[in-house]
Scaffold this active site. Sequence first.
Site, PDB file in Angstrom:
ATOM      1  N   CYS A 123      26.487  60.015  66.576  1.00 46.71           N
ATOM      2  CA  CYS A 123      25.313  59.806  67.148  1.00 46.71           C
ATOM      3  C   CYS A 123      24.449  61.116  67.618  1.00 46.71           C
ATOM      4  O   CYS A 123      23.325  61.272  67.976  1.00 46.71           O
ATOM      5  CB  CYS A 123      25.037  58.888  68.349  1.00 46.71           C
ATOM      6  SG  CYS A 123      25.972  57.249  68.012  1.00 46.71           S
ATOM      7  N   HIS A 265      18.690  59.452  72.151  1.00 47.99           N
ATOM      8  CA  HIS A 265      19.638  58.651  71.330  1.00 47.99           C
ATOM      9  C   HIS A 265      19.412  57.224  71.835  1.00 47.99           C
ATOM     10  O   HIS A 265      19.322  57.116  73.133  1.00 47.99           O
ATOM     11  CB  HIS A 265      21.040  59.123  71.219  1.00 47.99           C
ATOM     12  CG  HIS A 265      21.761  58.122  70.293  1.00 47.99           C
ATOM     13  ND1 HIS A 265      21.401  57.635  69.393  1.00 47.99           N
ATOM     14  CD2 HIS A 265      23.038  57.393  71.156  1.00 47.99           C
ATOM     15  CE1 HIS A 265      22.410  56.580  69.077  1.00 47.99           C
ATOM     16  NE2 HIS A 265      23.267  56.417  70.066  1.00 47.99           N
ATOM     17  N   ASN A 295      20.799  50.350  68.156  1.00 43.55           N
ATOM     18  CA  ASN A 295      21.258  51.917  68.139  1.00 43.55           C
ATOM     19  C   ASN A 295      21.550  52.268  66.345  1.00 43.55           C
ATOM     20  O   ASN A 295      22.368  51.542  65.642  1.00 43.55           O
ATOM     21  CB  ASN A 295      22.680  51.893  68.542  1.00 43.55           C
ATOM     22  CG  ASN A 295      23.345  53.413  68.901  1.00 43.55           C
ATOM     23  OD1 ASN A 295      23.117  53.992  67.745  1.00 43.55           O
ATOM     24  ND2 ASN A 295      24.069  53.216  69.508  1.00 43.55           N
TER      25      ASN A 295
END
Length: 399
Positions: A123, A265, A295
């Site tokens: 990520c 993020h 996500n």
Amino acid sequence: MAATNFNGSSPYYAHIVGWGLAVPDNVMTNDDVSAIVDTSDEWIVARTGIRERRIATERESTSTLGLKAAQVALEKADLLPIELDLIICATSTPENIFPSSASLIQDWLGASKAGAFDLSAACSGFVYALQMAAQSIRSGAISHALVIGSETMSRVLNWQDRGTCILFGDGAGAVVLERSTEPGGVLSGVLRSDGSGGDLLGIPSVGSIDVSLAQIAVDGHRPYKMHMSGGEVFKFATRVIGDSVRQACTDAGITLDELALIVPHQANLRIIDAAARALGVNKSLFMCNLDRYGNTSSASIPIALAEAEAQGRIKPGDYVAMVGFGGGLTWAAAVVQWTERQAGTRFGTPRRQFSYTLSSARSTARRIGKRYSELLNRVRPERGRMERLRRRIEKSELE
Ligand code: UT7
């Protein structure tokens, strides 16, 4: 700490001159997820802030989504693919170990002068890739780079594990970087890793000694599923965001108060709340769109960046921080000064479309050419063998 202050001796700056996003049309709500695992919309919203996510169809992949985001970013930058020197695709869900998703995108775009590779930092991948591209530009080695974050997380989720499958979604975002002597653009970068936390979050792959034969037998087609110790990753994330954003601001020569926006993020709203508390800033300073996309791993920051710009939350001259964290463990932060950019006028949409059609035709012709030459190579030795056989028969008949 692997920090980079770009205000050094280089005469060059790396400006973000194009940005774009692409997400699948297919929406999966929390209620849809509740039909698969034992969970509820109420639990997911309260514990994560996520309401829905996008899921790729069978015809979509990391590269097709990345390609779409790249095309939007190139249009914004008013650049043709042929002008690109480098393409980096940050992803944890490439179609192949190789060829890279970046190479597939390079071919489809017709970016025939660009080098291309995938970057694996989970990520944090987009911020890592941004740094690699910006440093190549700052060194004077290249002029234009395309940086993509693209994922099809739905393909590596264990849809029986409610601790992970509720969180993730598919999508892509991209930016175009351009070399300039005007100060601004990517001003700093902080890249960090702690491999001792590697077991907390991961997707084993072909080389793994942990992928048991039993696991492959259960799902022979896609054996590699994601696993995560959610609570531990949560604690790690809240610990590192504040420090890395502060460091990136210091390296960029600005104070925290000068930031117009932080694009984190998009993992969990509670992580963002904790980060705001750790930094002592108002939560409204953070861009949040995880309610709609969940996500999307390496794609979450460029998607949020493009949406923030579209919503008027970023203006030319603004200082914007980005911060990623995830598998590795890795984390990364950067500060960018947003660039004044006139709407593109060099290449109209028809010319751009023509260039894509041409590159697609060229790519098909090259593929056919390669297959044909492969076939010829197979046939040639066969012809040689037949010729030798014919001569032997002739010789034996003469005898
Ligand atoms: O992008 C990479 C970075 N990833 C992240 O940042 C993810 C970080 N972690 C998280 O976001 C959170 O840890 C989760 C959302 C994954 C989990 O939230 P949590 O508040 O840490 O929940 P938990 O794992 O501590 O579980 C609390 C309870 C447990 O039940 P008991 O043992 O208290 O009875 C779980 O079994 O919630 C239960 N639970 C669920 N209940 C309904 C766990 N997942 C679910 C679920 N639906 N989906």
